[in-house]
Motif scaffolding. Structure first.
Motif, short mmCIF file in Angstrom:
data_model
loop_
_atom_site.label_atom_id
_atom_site.label_comp_id
_atom_site.label_asym_id
_atom_site.label_seq_id
_atom_site.Cartn_x
_atom_site.Cartn_y
_atom_site.Cartn_z
N GLY A 1 -20.75 -26.00 22.60
CA GLY A 1 -21.11 -26.29 21.21
C GLY A 1 -22.09 -25.26 20.72
N ALA A 2 -22.63 -25.50 19.52
CA ALA A 2 -23.60 -24.57 18.95
C ALA A 2 -24.93 -25.31 18.78
N THR A 3 -26.01 -24.56 18.96
CA THR A 3 -27.32 -25.19 18.81
C THR A 3 -27.74 -25.16 17.35
N ARG A 4 -28.80 -25.86 17.04
CA ARG A 4 -29.44 -25.74 15.73
C ARG A 4 -30.07 -24.35 15.67
N PRO A 5 -30.25 -23.79 14.47
CA PRO A 5 -30.99 -22.53 14.39
C PRO A 5 -32.38 -22.72 14.99
N VAL A 6 -32.86 -21.71 15.73
CA VAL A 6 -34.19 -21.86 16.32
C VAL A 6 -35.25 -21.68 15.22
N ALA A 7 -36.32 -22.42 15.34
CA ALA A 7 -37.40 -22.35 14.33
C ALA A 7 -38.46 -21.38 14.82
N THR A 8 -38.34 -20.10 14.42
CA THR A 8 -39.27 -19.11 14.92
C THR A 8 -40.66 -19.29 14.29
N GLY A 9 -40.73 -20.01 13.18
CA GLY A 9 -42.03 -20.32 12.59
C GLY A 9 -42.85 -21.23 13.49
N GLU A 10 -42.18 -21.92 14.39
CA GLU A 10 -42.87 -22.81 15.31
C GLU A 10 -42.98 -22.22 16.70
N MET A 11 -42.78 -20.90 16.78
CA MET A 11 -42.82 -20.24 18.08
C MET A 11 -44.20 -20.37 18.73
N ALA A 12 -44.21 -20.60 20.03
CA ALA A 12 -45.47 -20.52 20.79
C ALA A 12 -45.67 -19.05 21.11
N CYS A 13 -46.53 -18.37 20.33
CA CYS A 13 -46.59 -16.91 20.39
C CYS A 13 -47.46 -16.40 21.53
N ASP A 14 -46.94 -15.43 22.28
CA ASP A 14 -47.74 -14.68 23.23
C ASP A 14 -48.33 -13.45 22.56
N ARG A 15 -47.66 -13.04 21.54
CA ARG A 15 -48.05 -11.82 20.85
C ARG A 15 -47.65 -12.03 19.41
N ARG A 16 -48.52 -11.58 18.51
CA ARG A 16 -48.20 -11.72 17.09
C ARG A 16 -49.08 -10.75 16.35
N ILE A 17 -48.45 -9.74 15.77
CA ILE A 17 -49.22 -8.77 15.02
C ILE A 17 -48.59 -8.53 13.67
N SER A 18 -49.44 -8.18 12.72
CA SER A 18 -48.95 -7.80 11.40
C SER A 18 -49.59 -6.48 11.03
N ALA A 19 -48.77 -5.55 10.52
CA ALA A 19 -49.32 -4.27 10.07
C ALA A 19 -49.67 -4.32 8.60
N THR A 20 -49.30 -5.40 7.92
CA THR A 20 -49.48 -5.43 6.47
C THR A 20 -50.74 -6.17 6.04
N PHE A 21 -51.30 -6.99 6.93
CA PHE A 21 -52.54 -7.71 6.59
C PHE A 21 -53.53 -7.57 7.74
N LYS A 22 -54.79 -7.40 7.34
CA LYS A 22 -55.81 -7.26 8.37
C LYS A 22 -55.89 -8.52 9.22
N ASP A 23 -55.81 -9.64 8.52
CA ASP A 23 -55.81 -10.90 9.26
C ASP A 23 -54.99 -11.91 8.47
N ALA A 24 -54.55 -12.92 9.14
CA ALA A 24 -53.76 -13.96 8.49
C ALA A 24 -53.85 -15.20 9.36
N PRO A 25 -53.50 -16.38 8.80
CA PRO A 25 -53.53 -17.59 9.63
C PRO A 25 -52.70 -17.39 10.89
N GLY A 26 -53.29 -17.76 12.00
CA GLY A 26 -52.61 -17.51 13.28
C GLY A 26 -53.18 -16.29 13.96
N GLY A 27 -53.80 -15.40 13.17
CA GLY A 27 -54.51 -14.26 13.73
C GLY A 27 -53.62 -13.14 14.23
N GLN A 28 -54.29 -12.07 14.63
CA GLN A 28 -53.60 -10.96 15.29
C GLN A 28 -53.78 -11.19 16.78
N VAL A 29 -52.70 -11.32 17.50
CA VAL A 29 -52.76 -11.55 18.94
C VAL A 29 -52.02 -10.41 19.63
#
Lengths: 372, 196, 286
Positions: free
Chosen positions: A89-117
């Motif tokens: 069968g097929a799964t539901r689309p994964v919710a990447t917004g709810e990812m348990a992040c090991d790494r998370r960076i943004s080049a467009t904002f100095k900081d944001a909710p969730g932080g730079q990890v």
């Protein structure tokens, strides 16, 4: 004396035996275990899972061992295995917004909710060979922090609030599957993304790089790069609800690209998207850039004739299993075709030589006449 | 069909393949042979679908249909028993004529032909295959010529004029299997048809 | 090999391939797209032919595989073994005894019968591909029966070389409609494409299946003043003396000595067993 070539079967068996021996290498050196490959060559395992389109670290590790570390060969083993598996069968689309992040960076904002990890990244390592590793040094324990429990929202979600980034259409349609239906062009974005997600990392890297150097440049910022685990859920019709069947590690990259606008539409940023199994961030970024380049038509941009804009070119050459098979098949015997060509070239040469001879004879005659 | 087979066909679960991989391999070879050689009539009677479907038509459905192929059950073929049998053995969705990959039924229930997909100039293969249940199937009647036929062949056709009209659409058009009890023949769109 | 299904492929895949084969037979020479599966051998090594054979074989078949006309070339051996293992079919090297023959680059010399099936391995199924690399364009050209480009190419050959410079994979027109790539067979084999057996063509990497039913009209493209010519080396087989078979050229030494032998090894063997002896037939080890 000529002896007809025979013994193909024995030659194959012997070659296989030799290969097995070479794979093992010096038996005085301890054999690699699947667990060692899985744990210590995890990025190779990730690439094999991503391009093999099968999330199973142990199988990927086995494939790497069997393939003597040739990752394309390992991907091939995984693909050939995958294709025999029944589809439940097929799964539901994964919710990447709810990812348990090991790494998370943004080049467009100095900081944001969730932080730079930064997470476990090579980024700021100095690329100096660590000779301590040659002596199997023990590793000091990395410092830990209390895990965040709240979800880490997507950076693009903040931009969307301002309506300053292009909205992606919501759809409940079942995405296509290029492993079940033959490719036809133009392909939808669903098929494009699937093709890129399992495409060759090196090929996509080169294409993405070409866009940065001006072949259909689209001014990409890494809006966000995140790596972590997400839950995989499946609706079970017999039960009437959704259950979690496991989790997978993913790398997701969203780029924020040059804005587009018209008289009727205010300027807006556009986006490219990459999503790949495992920690595979080079691939995910490359995928996002190529995805963005391929969207020129829908965004009303010009076709600049760049390779990365050419859907048929990109999609029909991104699969390394197709490419390596066809590339390597030219070592198979082709002597029947070659013989046919040999005869043809000989015939054409005979005719050309006859023509030249005739012409020379004609010139000689003309010369004689002139001298007389 | 004898009595015991008839009994086996009752309900949604009976009358299928005992050994699907092997039986469908043999059945496909028969289907391929008749499609490659219009006019050839061969036996095909492995499966036993619920009435009124013939064994040949049922075997063909089990061989070629699955969740990826829409099937149109025409007229008397569209019974709850038949729907159940098809769903259980193939998982194929029952659809309308305009979306069908396969349609099955008697000629009078299948027409008009312009309800079915005939493919597009770029993809002529995206066309329906009609499984036509006929009362007689014999090497007599219309004259067939074209690919797969050495010189000419004859075959009893339910409606030679309509089928000849279909052939005029080549390379677009429909392809037909003709089924009669435990026997089968085929008529691809590439066959030119002349009367008598 | 009970871990895998009969003939390796799962039933749904076989059904998909079988449906494509039937459409291919109904529209001779037209390339039917199919969702080619990853096979346990590399793309370009016969995955299309293997998938077509897998969908075609029954346990009662006798299977023969040739590559370059020979049963003993390594890739032929490998594919034959695959089906021996996964489908449990009988195998043979004798053309006469085979019910399904998978081939790469040759058509057997002995005429095939109505009850035989010839499966071709095809690398590039699109005959127009080297004139126009884009599938979107070539598909349009086929749909409009617009084959002018192909004739221009062949004509340019003539003006440059004085002859059509295509020696293998020589394009044909099937049933007066589709231009088709007959796979890289030498053009010597082209006239045999009109035959009693069913011909199926499988291109795995390119995801195409096409077919030629028995007795279908197959015409090699040419011009009135430059008619098609089925050519071969101008010799007889040095082993069996056949003058009508396609020949491989074998280099014997560095003094320029050559010999010519049948590419179809079964044909050659059959002739030698029937007492035919070629120029070097006596001194050659069988």
């Amino acid at each position: 004396m000529y002896v007809a070539v025979k013994g193909g079967e024995r030659a194959i068996e012997n070659a296989h035996a030799w290969l097995a021996e070479e794979r093992r290498g010096d038996t005085a050196v301890a054999e690699l275990s699947i667990a060692q490959i899985r744990e210590q060559l995890a990025l190779a395992v990730n690439r094999v899972m991503a391009e093999g389109s099968l999330y199973d670290p142990d199988l990927a590790a086995l494939a790497i061992k069997q393939a003597r570390g040739d990752l394309i060969e390992a991907i091939f083993l995984i693909r050939a295995y995958r294709t025999t598996l029944p589809r439940f069968g097929a799964t539901r689309p994964v919710a990447t917004g709810e990812m348990a992040c090991d790494r998370r960076i943004s080049a467009t904002f100095k900081d944001a909710p969730g932080g730079q990890v930064l997470g476990p990244t090579f980024d700021y390592t100095h690329r100096l060979l660590d000779f301590k590793l040659a002596a199997e040094g023990e590793v000091a324990k990395a410092p830990t922090a209390a895990p965040r429990n709240e979800p880490t929202p997507h950076i693009t979600a903040f931009l969307r609030g301002e309506d300053i980034i292009q909205r992606e259409p919501d759809s409940e349609a079942t995405p296509g599957d290029l492993t079940r239906t033959p490719m036809s062009y133009p392909a939808g974005r669903d098929i494009r993304l699937q093709s890129l997600a399992r495409g060759d990392e090196g090929f996509l890297l080169g294409l993405a790089y070409s866009t940065q150097r001006g072949y259909a440049r689209n001014h990409a910022f890494v809006g966000e790069l995140r790596i972590g685990t997400v839950a995989v859920e499946m609706e079970i019709p017999e039960l009437g609800f959704t259950i979690e069947i496991g989790e997978v590690e993913l790398t997701e990259c969203e780029t924020v690209n040059q804005f587009a606008g018209s008289k009727t539409e205010p300027p807006q940023f556009t986006r490219g998207y990459g999503l790949v199994f495992g920690q595979t961030e080079r691939k995910a970024i490359a995928m996002a850039l190529v995805d963005r380049a391929l969207r020129w038509r829908e965004l009303g941009e010009d076709d600049l004739g760049a390779a990365a804009q050419d859907e048929e070119f990109v999609l029909s050459h991104s699969d390394n299993i197709q490419a390596t098979g066809f590339l390597e098949h030219i070592k198979l015997p082709h002597y029947v075709d070659f013989q046919s060509e040999l005869e043809l070239v000989r015939k054409l040469r005979r005719e050309a030589e006859a023509n030249v001879a005739k012409q020379n004879a004609g010139n000689e005659d003309a010369g004689k006449e002139a001298s007389q | 069909m004898n009595v015991s087979e008839n009994r086996a066909a009752h309900g949604a679960f009976g009358g299928g393949f005992a050994d699907p991989a092997i039986e469908s391999a043999f059945a496909f070879r028969t289907a391929m042979s008749v499609m490659a050689k219009p006019g050839e009539i061969r036996a095909l009677d492995t499966a036993h679908p619920p009435a009124p479907l013939s064994s040949a038509a049922g075997t063909l459905l089990l061989t070629l249909c699955d969740p990826e192929t829409g099937v149109f059950l025409a007229g008397a073929c569209d019974t709850p028993e038949m729907r159940g049998w098809l769903a259980f053995h193939t998982g194929a969705p029952v659809v309308g004529a305009d979306r069908a990959e396969f349609a099955v039924g008697r000629w009078a229930d299948l027409v008009p032909l312009d309800h079915y997909r005939i493919g597009t100039p770029e993809y002529p293969d995206r066309s329906a295959t009609l499984i036509v249940e006929v009362d007689t199937l014999e090497a007599a009647g219309a004259t067939l010529r074209g690919p797969g036929i050495k010189d000419s062949a004859t075959l009893s056709l339910p409606d030679p004029a309509a089928m000849a009209g279909n052939a005029m659409l080549f390379p677009l058009g429909l392809d037909f299997f003709l089924t009669c009890g435990g026997r089968i023949a085929a008529l691809p769109r590439s066959t030119q048809i002349s009367e008598g | 090999m009970s871990d895998y299904n009969f003939a390796y492929l799962d039933e749904q895949t076989k059904r998909m391939i079988r449906r494509a084969i039937l459409k291919g037979l109904a529209v001779p020479g037209y390339q039917v797209p199919f969702a080619s599966r990853e096979m346990p051998m590399p793309y370009g090594w016969g995955t299309g032919g293997v998938q077509v054979s897998a969908a075609t074989l029954t346990p009662e078949d006798t299977f023969k595989v040739i590559d370059q006309g020979s049963d003993d070339t390594t890739n032929a051996v490998s594919i034959r073994k695959f089906f021996e293992k996964t489908a449990g079919v009988a195998v043979t090297e004798e053309t006469e005894k085979a019910s399904v023959i998978q081939t790469r680059h040759r058509i057997p010399e002995a005429p095939l019968r109505e009850d035989q099936i010839l499966v071709y391995q095809v690398p590039i199924p699109e005959p127009l591909r080297f004139l126009e690399p884009r599938e979107t364009e070539t598909r349009k050209m086929h749909s409009l029966e617009e084959y002018g480009l192909m004739h221009v190419k062949l004509y340019e050959d003539i003006s440059q070389h004085g002859a059509i410079a295509t020696a293998y994979a020589y394009p044909v027109k099937v049933a007066d409609r589709y231009v088709m790539d007959p796979s890289p067979i030498p053009k010597f084999d082209n006239p045999k494409l009109e035959m009693a057996a069913i011909q199926l063509f499988g291109a795995g990497r390119e995801q195409r299946i096409y077919a030629v039913p028995p007795y279908t009209k197959v015409v090699s493209l040419d011009f009135e003043d430059y008619p098609f010519e089925a050519t071969k080396a101008d010799h007889a087989c040095d082993l069996c003396a056949a003058e009508d078979s396609y020949l491989d050229e074998v280099i014997l030494d560095d003094a320029g000595n050559r010999m010519f032998v049948c590419s179809d090894t079964d044909y050659c063997r059959t002739r030698r067993e029937a007492g035919h002896v070629g120029r070097l037939g006596e001194e050659v080890a069988a």
